[in-house]
Design a protein around this motif. Structure first.
Motif, mmCIF file in Angstrom:
data_model
loop_
_atom_site.group_PDB
_atom_site.id
_atom_site.type_symbol
_atom_site.label_atom_id
_atom_site.label_comp_id
_atom_site.label_asym_id
_atom_site.label_seq_id
_atom_site.Cartn_x
_atom_site.Cartn_y
_atom_site.Cartn_z
ATOM 1 N N LEU A 556 113.948 82.570 93.230
ATOM 2 C CA LEU A 556 112.886 83.308 93.922
ATOM 3 C C LEU A 556 112.464 84.532 93.119
ATOM 4 C CD1 LEU A 556 111.172 83.676 96.517
ATOM 5 C CD2 LEU A 556 113.057 85.034 97.432
ATOM 6 N N GLY A 557 113.437 85.234 92.527
ATOM 7 C CA GLY A 557 113.107 86.410 91.731
ATOM 8 C C GLY A 557 112.281 86.063 90.512
ATOM 9 N N ILE A 558 112.639 84.987 89.813
ATOM 10 C CA ILE A 558 111.865 84.561 88.641
ATOM 11 C C ILE A 558 110.471 84.123 89.053
ATOM 12 C CG2 ILE A 558 111.747 82.837 86.813
ATOM 13 C CD1 ILE A 558 114.803 82.891 86.719
ATOM 14 N N LEU A 559 110.378 83.402 90.172
ATOM 15 C CA LEU A 559 109.076 82.938 90.665
ATOM 16 C C LEU A 559 108.169 84.125 91.006
ATOM 17 C CD1 LEU A 559 108.568 80.094 93.264
ATOM 18 C CD2 LEU A 559 107.282 82.204 93.437
ATOM 19 N N CYS A 560 108.688 85.050 91.803
ATOM 20 C CA CYS A 560 107.877 86.211 92.207
ATOM 21 C C CYS A 560 107.560 87.096 91.008
ATOM 22 C CB CYS A 560 108.609 87.016 93.277
ATOM 23 S SG CYS A 560 108.775 86.188 94.867
ATOM 24 N N GLY A 561 108.554 87.271 90.111
ATOM 25 C CA GLY A 561 108.311 88.090 88.931
ATOM 26 C C GLY A 561 107.204 87.527 88.058
ATOM 27 N N ALA A 562 107.204 86.219 87.853
ATOM 28 C CA ALA A 562 106.154 85.590 87.057
ATOM 29 C C ALA A 562 104.794 85.728 87.740
ATOM 30 C CB ALA A 562 106.476 84.114 86.834
ATOM 31 N N THR A 563 104.775 85.553 89.054
ATOM 32 C CA THR A 563 103.518 85.709 89.801
ATOM 33 C C THR A 563 102.984 87.123 89.657
ATOM 34 O OG1 THR A 563 104.254 84.051 91.407
ATOM 35 C CG2 THR A 563 102.450 85.487 92.065
ATOM 36 N N GLY A 564 103.871 88.122 89.804
ATOM 37 C CA GLY A 564 103.449 89.510 89.667
ATOM 38 C C GLY A 564 102.953 89.821 88.269
ATOM 39 N N TYR A 565 103.654 89.324 87.258
ATOM 40 C CA TYR A 565 103.230 89.604 85.879
ATOM 41 C C TYR A 565 101.871 88.966 85.587
ATOM 42 C CZ TYR A 565 102.745 89.252 80.863
ATOM 43 O OH TYR A 565 102.238 89.308 79.594
ATOM 44 N N LEU A 566 101.708 87.698 85.947
ATOM 45 C CA LEU A 566 100.446 87.013 85.648
ATOM 46 C C LEU A 566 99.277 87.679 86.373
ATOM 47 C CD1 LEU A 566 101.682 83.307 85.800
ATOM 48 C CD2 LEU A 566 101.090 84.628 83.759
ATOM 49 N N GLY A 567 99.492 88.113 87.622
ATOM 50 C CA GLY A 567 98.440 88.824 88.340
ATOM 51 C C GLY A 567 98.112 90.154 87.686
ATOM 52 N N SER A 568 99.142 90.906 87.290
ATOM 53 C CA SER A 568 98.914 92.189 86.629
ATOM 54 C C SER A 568 98.257 92.009 85.272
ATOM 55 C CB SER A 568 100.248 92.934 86.471
ATOM 56 O OG SER A 568 100.790 93.267 87.718
ATOM 57 N N ASN A 569 98.629 90.953 84.558
ATOM 58 C CA ASN A 569 98.028 90.693 83.253
ATOM 59 C C ASN A 569 96.520 90.459 83.380
ATOM 60 O OD1 ASN A 569 98.264 90.048 80.337
ATOM 61 N ND2 ASN A 569 97.671 88.002 81.018
ATOM 62 N N LEU A 570 96.118 89.672 84.360
ATOM 63 C CA LEU A 570 94.687 89.451 84.590
ATOM 64 C C LEU A 570 93.987 90.746 84.974
ATOM 65 C CD1 LEU A 570 94.767 86.066 86.571
ATOM 66 C CD2 LEU A 570 94.055 86.425 84.202
ATOM 67 N N PHE A 571 94.650 91.557 85.804
ATOM 68 C CA PHE A 571 94.073 92.827 86.247
ATOM 69 C C PHE A 571 93.884 93.775 85.070
ATOM 70 C CE2 PHE A 571 95.196 97.232 87.434
ATOM 71 C CZ PHE A 571 94.103 97.545 88.213
ATOM 72 N N VAL A 572 94.906 93.929 84.245
ATOM 73 C CA VAL A 572 94.828 94.857 83.112
ATOM 74 C C VAL A 572 93.750 94.423 82.135
ATOM 75 C CG1 VAL A 572 96.098 95.738 81.126
ATOM 76 C CG2 VAL A 572 97.216 95.614 83.339
ATOM 77 N N ARG A 573 93.690 93.145 81.826
ATOM 78 C CA ARG A 573 92.664 92.675 80.896
ATOM 79 C C ARG A 573 91.274 92.861 81.477
ATOM 80 N NH1 ARG A 573 94.498 89.912 76.585
ATOM 81 N NH2 ARG A 573 96.740 89.450 76.569
ATOM 82 N N ARG A 574 91.163 92.710 82.770
ATOM 83 C CA ARG A 574 89.833 92.847 83.389
ATOM 84 C C ARG A 574 89.346 94.298 83.361
ATOM 85 N NH1 ARG A 574 86.699 89.923 87.024
ATOM 86 N NH2 ARG A 574 84.684 91.015 87.165
ATOM 87 N N ILE A 575 90.197 95.236 83.676
ATOM 88 C CA ILE A 575 89.731 96.630 83.746
ATOM 89 C C ILE A 575 89.447 97.182 82.351
ATOM 90 C CG2 ILE A 575 90.940 97.056 85.920
ATOM 91 C CD1 ILE A 575 93.062 98.598 84.364
ATOM 92 N N TYR A 576 90.213 96.765 81.340
ATOM 93 C CA TYR A 576 89.950 97.282 79.986
ATOM 94 C C TYR A 576 88.816 96.538 79.304
ATOM 95 C CZ TYR A 576 93.990 100.336 80.147
ATOM 96 O OH TYR A 576 94.861 101.341 80.479
ATOM 97 N N ARG A 577 88.469 95.383 79.812
ATOM 98 C CA ARG A 577 87.321 94.670 79.273
ATOM 99 C C ARG A 577 86.016 95.353 79.680
ATOM 100 N NH1 ARG A 577 88.412 89.858 81.193
ATOM 101 N NH2 ARG A 577 89.721 89.283 79.398
ATOM 102 N N ASN A 578 86.054 96.120 80.765
ATOM 103 C CA ASN A 578 84.844 96.739 81.300
ATOM 104 C C ASN A 578 84.622 98.156 80.795
ATOM 105 O OD1 ASN A 578 84.316 94.436 82.797
ATOM 106 N ND2 ASN A 578 85.357 95.185 84.621
ATOM 107 N N ILE A 579 85.436 98.610 79.845
ATOM 108 C CA ILE A 579 85.225 99.941 79.267
ATOM 109 C C ILE A 579 85.126 99.810 77.756
ATOM 110 C CG2 ILE A 579 86.503 101.069 81.127
ATOM 111 C CD1 ILE A 579 88.817 101.427 79.134
ATOM 112 N N LYS A 580 84.659 100.894 77.126
ATOM 113 C CA LYS A 580 84.583 100.914 75.671
ATOM 114 C C LYS A 580 85.925 101.341 75.112
ATOM 115 C CE LYS A 580 79.660 102.053 75.567
ATOM 116 N NZ LYS A 580 78.643 103.046 75.098
ATOM 117 N N CYS A 581 86.522 100.476 74.301
ATOM 118 C CA CYS A 581 87.825 100.765 73.705
ATOM 119 C C CYS A 581 87.603 101.089 72.232
ATOM 120 C CB CYS A 581 88.769 99.583 73.857
ATOM 121 S SG CYS A 581 89.122 99.156 75.574
ATOM 122 N N ASP A 582 87.417 102.343 71.926
ATOM 123 C CA ASP A 582 87.181 102.768 70.542
ATOM 124 C C ASP A 582 88.483 103.201 69.872
ATOM 125 O OD1 ASP A 582 84.452 102.325 70.860
ATOM 126 O OD2 ASP A 582 84.171 104.326 71.728
#
Length: 582
Positions: A556-582
């Protein structure tokens, strides 16, 4: 000669088709097998022994053993033909099975079994029957005398050529005394019924327990947790829009940005470090890949269970788990290989082997300890060496190659780095913040809300596994499982945002541990359940309870941990894709 062999084979299959407990069809006076299975303390469900470990009437000669599937063996089942004469629709009066002359050792064995409330299990036409070995009889002086039940009254309900229901009543208790001769007898009564064959297992389903208001409240509780997570997520989205507006203004006025850089804070300032490769990327990739596989595995089993009515067959759920785990290993390899390659991993062979063997070997280590305990106690829960070989072969020739194949495909198809922002050469120092914004605190607190969404359902799952109840409400479980995934993703994203907002870019392991901490709370709940909701006792049952619970919580811990990481990974990539990264 060949024609006679062919005819004999045809007659064999025809006779098997008309009188067999595998096809469940009988003709009048066809033999009906009564299989003895196991015996053990009622309070300790996993502490089971061979039925003939007690000095009951043993069949003459070598009794036939029913062929066991993989799940049956792992579940500690060993069906032996009782050789009791039972014919379909043919009543049997009181008939002697055998005569037992009790010696001192046999009396002691029976007394110990009665003291510990030993319960035995039979099977007829794949339907279970249960009965106690004996009972106590109160004397005038206040002492309890051990009484052994000597008569088994079997009532069978049938519909046409199908057996629908079987019940066992224990009668004629006799005192246990050295030198006493006991006639062990049985009788069979047949009663017609209108219940259809498709609904013959309904008598074993505890509708009042599983469909009570408390169970429905678990759905309400989970929905409320999802609502709270969604509410906070909505607030987070509004905050992100304000952040975007602020950073857009700052990008238009570079002089203001440079002048206020010492005073600025927020997640944009770590854009050059947020996609930095985390430490132990091979281990993290293996855990995330395994968690993705376990999520798909649970989903498949939940969907298969009600369709195939897996809860009816002995060990069917366990067998389905093993087979589905083997064939979903491609998913773990694909996710792990792609993630490892995206972060620039070089030792991909190590990553593949770690992904394919991490969770199975953790379970094997716990199982080896439990098996040693079972062998020491002489229990049926001990897994035979041949079964271990079968499980290893499934892993070595199905699961392992599929995981390797998935790693190769994931590495080649989705392994190219595609970070929205360029990673800076020198890591940015992480400023000191308040204690409640540290990764360790975020990780511990992150599992509370997901655990709250499944806490009530955990009671029903634990009760069905440890207290002789058949779990069949897989619709409830599917809904709870989906809510758990949604709540886990929402809570982990919120924790990741808080972490990045205080300029801490070590979000990868934090997001995984934050979601995985759900299993810590489940394990703590299991301790409460063991102490307050069960009457289990003894080293054998305690080790099996916490050993199996630990395996469940690791998964259960591995399952939930993977779910949390994959969700956070999509979130982080989405928010930094919408700004200028110089």
């Amino acid at each position: 000669m060949q024609s006679s062999s062919f005819l004999a084979a045809i007659l064999f299959f025809i006779s098997a088709a008309f009188a067999s407990d595998s096809v469940h069809k009988y003709q009048p006076d066809d033999a009906v097998d009564l299989w003895v299975n196991k015996v053990g303390p009622f309070r300790n469900p996993q502490e089971t022994y061979n039925y003939y470990s007690l000095p009951f009437c043993h069949p003459s000669g070598d009794a036939a053993h029913k062929r066991r599937g993989l799940g049956e063996v792992l579940g500690g089942n060993e069906l032996i033909d009782s050789q009791i004469d039972i014919k379909f629709q043919k009543p049997v009066g009181k008939t002697t099975i055998c005569e037992i002359e009790l010696d001192e050792a046999q009396v002691m064995q029976f007394k110990e079994a009665i003291d510990r409330d030993y319960l035995f299990e039979f099977f007829m036409d794949d339907l279970p029957l249960w009965g106690y070995v004996g009972d106590f009889h109160s004397k005038r002086k206040g002492d309890n005398q051990h009484m052994l039940f000597t008569h088994k009254s079997i009532t069978v309900k049938y519909n046409k050529n199908h057996i629908i229901e079987v019940r066992l009543t224990q009668q004629n208790p006799k005192p246990l005394e050295v030198g006493r001769k006991l006639d062990m007898t049985y009788s069979v009564r047949w009663i017609p019924t209108n219940i259809t064959f498709a609904r013959r297992f309904d008598v074993y389903l505890d509708y009042p327990f599983f469909e009570s208001q408390i169970h429905w409240f678990s759905i309400y509780n989970s929905l409320m947790m999802m609502f709270l997570a969604g509410l906070v997520s909505t607030i987070l989205m509004r905050t992100l829009r304000n952040d975007y507006a602020k950073y857009a203004r700052e990008d238009d006025d570079l002089e203001t940005l440079e002048r206020d850089a010492s005073e600025e804070s927020g997640w944009k300032l770590v854009h050059g470090d947020v996609f930095r490769t985390p430490f132990s990327i091979a281990l993290l990739s293996a855990l995330v890949g395994t968690g993705a596989q376990l999520a798909m595995l649970i989903l498949l089993v939940i969907l298969f269970a009600p369709v195939g009515m897996l809860y009816i067959g002995r060990g069917a759920i366990v067998t389905t788990f093993i087979v589905c785990y083997a064939f979903t290993s491609f998913i773990s390899g694909y996710v792990s290989g792609g993630m490892y390659s995206q972060h620039g991993g070089k030792n991909w062979i190590k990553s593949m082997i770690l992904t394919a063997s991490l969770f199975p070997f953790m379970c094997f280590g716990i199982g080896f300890i439990l098996n040693t305990v079972a062998i020491f106690y002489g229990s049926l829960a001990a897994i035979p060496f041949g079964t271990m070989v079968v499980v290893f072969v499934i892993w070595a020739f199905v699961s392992f190659p599929l995981a390797l194949l998935g790693s190769v495909v994931g590495r080649n198809w989705s392994g190219a780095p595609n970070n929205p922002c360029r990673i800076k050469t020198i890591p940015r120092p992480i400023p000191e913040k308040n204690w409640y914004l540290k990764p360790s605190v975020v990780s511990i607190v992150g599992g509370l809300l997901p655990f709250g969404s499944v806490s009530i359902e955990m009671y029903f799952v634990f009760t069905s596994f440890w207290n002789y109840r058949v779990y069949y409400t897989y619709g409830f479980m599917l809904l709870i499982f989906l809510i758990l995934l949604i709540v886990t993703v929402c809570v982990t994203i919120i924790g990741t945002y808080f972490l990045l907002n205080v300029e801490n870019y070590h979000w990868q392991w934090t997001s995984f541990c934050s979601a995985a901490s759900t299993s810590v709370y489940v394990f703590l709940y299991s301790i409460y359940y063991y102490c307050m909701k069960t009457t289990m006792s003894g080293f054998f049952q305690t080790s099996f309870y916490f050993g199996h619970t630990l395996m469940f919580c690791l998964g259960l811990g591995i399952l939930c941990g993977a779910t949390g990481y994959l969700g956070s990974n999509l979130f982080v990539r989405r928010i930094y894709r919408n700004i200028k990264c110089d």
